[in-house]
Design a protein around this motif. Structure first.
Motif, short mmCIF file in Angstrom:
data_model
loop_
_atom_site.label_atom_id
_atom_site.label_comp_id
_atom_site.label_asym_id
_atom_site.label_seq_id
_atom_site.Cartn_x
_atom_site.Cartn_y
_atom_site.Cartn_z
N VAL A 173 10.62 2.48 7.23
CA VAL A 173 9.89 2.94 8.41
C VAL A 173 10.71 4.01 9.11
O VAL A 173 11.89 3.77 9.45
N HIS A 174 10.10 5.17 9.33
CA HIS A 174 10.79 6.30 9.94
C HIS A 174 10.08 6.69 11.24
O HIS A 174 8.89 6.40 11.41
N GLN A 175 10.80 7.34 12.12
CA GLN A 175 10.21 7.75 13.40
C GLN A 175 10.17 9.26 13.50
O GLN A 175 11.15 9.94 13.18
N VAL A 205 16.23 1.57 21.42
CA VAL A 205 15.99 0.32 20.68
C VAL A 205 15.20 0.60 19.41
O VAL A 205 15.53 0.11 18.32
N LEU A 206 14.17 1.42 19.53
CA LEU A 206 13.36 1.77 18.36
C LEU A 206 14.17 2.62 17.39
O LEU A 206 14.10 2.40 16.17
N LEU A 207 14.93 3.58 17.91
CA LEU A 207 15.73 4.46 17.05
C LEU A 207 16.76 3.67 16.23
O LEU A 207 17.07 4.04 15.09
N ARG A 208 17.29 2.59 16.81
CA ARG A 208 18.28 1.78 16.08
C ARG A 208 17.67 1.07 14.88
O ARG A 208 18.36 0.79 13.89
N GLU A 209 16.38 0.78 14.96
CA GLU A 209 15.75 -0.02 13.91
C GLU A 209 15.13 0.81 12.79
O GLU A 209 15.03 0.34 11.66
N VAL A 210 14.67 2.03 13.09
CA VAL A 210 14.00 2.82 12.04
C VAL A 210 15.03 3.28 11.00
O VAL A 210 16.23 3.37 11.28
N ASP A 211 14.53 3.58 9.79
CA ASP A 211 15.42 4.03 8.72
C ASP A 211 15.93 5.45 8.97
O ASP A 211 17.11 5.74 8.79
N ALA A 233 9.69 0.92 22.49
CA ALA A 233 10.62 -0.14 22.08
C ALA A 233 9.91 -1.40 21.61
O ALA A 233 10.43 -2.16 20.79
N ASP A 234 8.69 -1.64 22.13
CA ASP A 234 7.95 -2.85 21.77
C ASP A 234 7.57 -2.88 20.28
O ASP A 234 7.18 -3.93 19.76
N LEU A 235 7.67 -1.75 19.61
CA LEU A 235 7.33 -1.69 18.18
C LEU A 235 8.50 -2.10 17.29
O LEU A 235 8.32 -2.29 16.08
N ALA A 236 9.68 -2.22 17.87
CA ALA A 236 10.88 -2.52 17.08
C ALA A 236 10.74 -3.80 16.23
O ALA A 236 11.10 -3.79 15.05
N PRO A 237 10.22 -4.92 16.79
CA PRO A 237 10.07 -6.12 15.96
C PRO A 237 9.15 -5.90 14.76
O PRO A 237 9.40 -6.43 13.66
N GLY A 238 8.10 -5.11 14.93
CA GLY A 238 7.20 -4.81 13.82
C GLY A 238 7.87 -3.97 12.76
O GLY A 238 7.62 -4.14 11.56
N VAL A 239 8.71 -3.03 13.21
CA VAL A 239 9.47 -2.20 12.27
C VAL A 239 10.38 -3.07 11.42
O VAL A 239 10.43 -2.95 10.18
N VAL A 240 11.10 -3.98 12.06
CA VAL A 240 12.02 -4.87 11.34
C VAL A 240 11.26 -5.76 10.35
O VAL A 240 11.69 -5.95 9.20
N CYS A 245 0.83 -1.21 0.00
CA CYS A 245 0.00 0.00 0.00
C CYS A 245 0.87 1.26 0.00
O CYS A 245 0.46 2.30 -0.53
N VAL A 246 2.03 1.17 0.63
CA VAL A 246 2.89 2.34 0.79
C VAL A 246 4.34 1.94 0.59
O VAL A 246 4.70 0.75 0.66
N SER A 247 5.16 2.96 0.36
CA SER A 247 6.60 2.73 0.30
C SER A 247 7.29 3.16 1.59
O SER A 247 8.38 2.69 1.92
N ASP A 248 6.61 4.08 2.34
CA ASP A 248 7.19 4.62 3.57
C ASP A 248 6.10 4.75 4.65
O ASP A 248 4.94 5.03 4.34
N VAL A 249 6.54 4.56 5.89
CA VAL A 249 5.67 4.77 7.04
C VAL A 249 6.37 5.73 7.99
O VAL A 249 7.56 5.58 8.27
N LEU A 250 5.61 6.74 8.45
CA LEU A 250 6.12 7.67 9.46
C LEU A 250 5.47 7.30 10.78
O LEU A 250 4.25 7.40 10.94
N LEU A 251 6.25 6.86 11.75
CA LEU A 251 5.76 6.35 13.02
C LEU A 251 5.93 7.40 14.11
O LEU A 251 7.06 7.80 14.43
#
Length: 349
Positions: free
Chosen positions: A145-147, A159-165, A129-136, A118-124
């Motif tokens: 996926v951006h924050q 933890v979340l910051l390490r995973e987002v683009d 931190a619990d969202l990190a697995p979903g981001v990956v 549906c999309v190429s990018d998501v702005l979260l």
């Protein structure tokens, strides 16, 4: 044209607003949603100039459960549901007023948006931190996926910051333009008016409520002054006192309180109750007739047993008497009620 989606964790937003405004009471906070949407779209279009907005998702606990969520969050959620390009997604809330199930909804939507291309990018807009697995997982399926940081950096998990683009910031100066704060006097006037006119059923009319309020000094006399001071100065009613007050009023009305009634009672008590009356309250609300009616359940043997001890009442007699008086009143007895009842039981009149 490729598209992007915005996923907003409302719990994160409200928490950050509290921090920014140094306001511990969400009842006094709200959002100018049109200004917020305008600011969010302006920010996102600057970040993705060649992308088209797919949808804005707003995640929160169930706004209908006003026993747990604040009044303003529920009102905001109702308006969000009616706004163009917004999708309201509701989890639940627990007894501690914490939203539950929201992380799961966000992760499910991240994966669904990626799988269905549906999309190429998501702005979260979240810091959890619990969202990190979903981001990956979403990144593995091919989307970026951006924050977007809302306010303080300290509220975003490393933890979340390490995973987002990419990580972006929504400046506090811009956020302040759509935060609305109410004075307590303004809030209580609007809140009680709204509850009375739109929510309270006939059996909880003003006259009935006023009669119940007359019982509150009697009930609160069971608390010591330190507890009452805590009730007065805190922004939130302590859980133990809150439960006892609601139980007392429910018993006095002989009915279970609705969520609107609970909100009404808490708000009125917190902002309008005269605590000086509690300190000066000495009497019982038990009438002489009710006391005599309660004493009538005692057998001659039980009455004689009272005179055989120097003070107080025999344990079983006391228990029986208090139970009967509570049944007659249709509510729990206060300390003053019990005192009056026991004194009358020991008197020779």
């Amino acid at each position: 044209m490729e598209k992007y989606a915005i996923l907003v964790d409302a719990g994160y937003v409200w928490s950050q607003i509290q921090h920014m405004t140094s306001n511990s009471d969400q009842l006094l906070m709200s959002l100018d949603l049109l200004k917020m949407r305008e600011s969010l779209l302006e920010k996102s279009m600057g970040l993705f100039p060649s992308r088209e907005l797919f949808r804005i998702y707003w995640y929160d606990g169930d706004g209908d459960n006003s026993l747990n969520l604040t009044f303003n969050r529920g009102a905001v959620n109702s308006k969000i549901a009616e706004m163009n390009n917004f999708k309201l997604r509701l989890g639940t809330v627990n007894s501690k007023r914490q939203q539950k199930g929201v992380d799961g909804l966000i992760i499910a939507d991240l994966i669904s948006l990626a799988q269905n291309r549906c999309v190429s990018d998501v702005l979260l807009v979240s810091g959890d931190a619990d969202l990190a697995p979903g981001v990956v997982a979403a990144q593995t399926l091919g989307i970026r996926v951006h924050q977007l940081e809302f306010g303080s950096k300290t509220a975003t998990s490393p933890v979340l910051l390490r995973e987002v683009d990419c990580g972006f910031s929504w400046p506090e100066k811009e956020i302040q333009t759509f935060i609305k704060l109410k004075q307590k006097s303004q809030f209580i006037k609007a809140q009680i008016s709204s509850s009375t006119e739109k929510h309270l059923p006939e059996e909880f009319s003003d006259d009935v409520f006023k009669n119940v309020l007359k019982l509150i000094p009697n009930f609160l006399s069971d608390f010591d002054k330190q507890q009452l001071n805590t009730l007065q100065i805190n922004d939130k009613i302590p859980v133990e006192i809150d439960k006892k007050i609601l139980s007392f009023i429910s018993g006095a009305l002989k009915d279970t309180l609705s969520s609107e009634q609970v909100l009404y009672v808490r708000t009125f008590l917190k902002l309008n109750f005269d605590f000086e009356k509690v300190d000066n309250f000495e009497g019982s609300l038990l009438t002489s007739e009710q006391i005599c009616q309660a004493l009538s359940v005692l057998t001659p043997e039980e009455k004689r047993s009272i005179s055989q001890i120097s003070e107080g009442l025999p344990k079983e007699v006391d228990k029986k008497l208090l139970k009967e008086a509570s049944r007659i009143l249709g509510r729990p007895l206060s300390r003053q009620d019990k005192k009056a009842l026991r004194m009358k039981a020991r008197s020779k009149d």
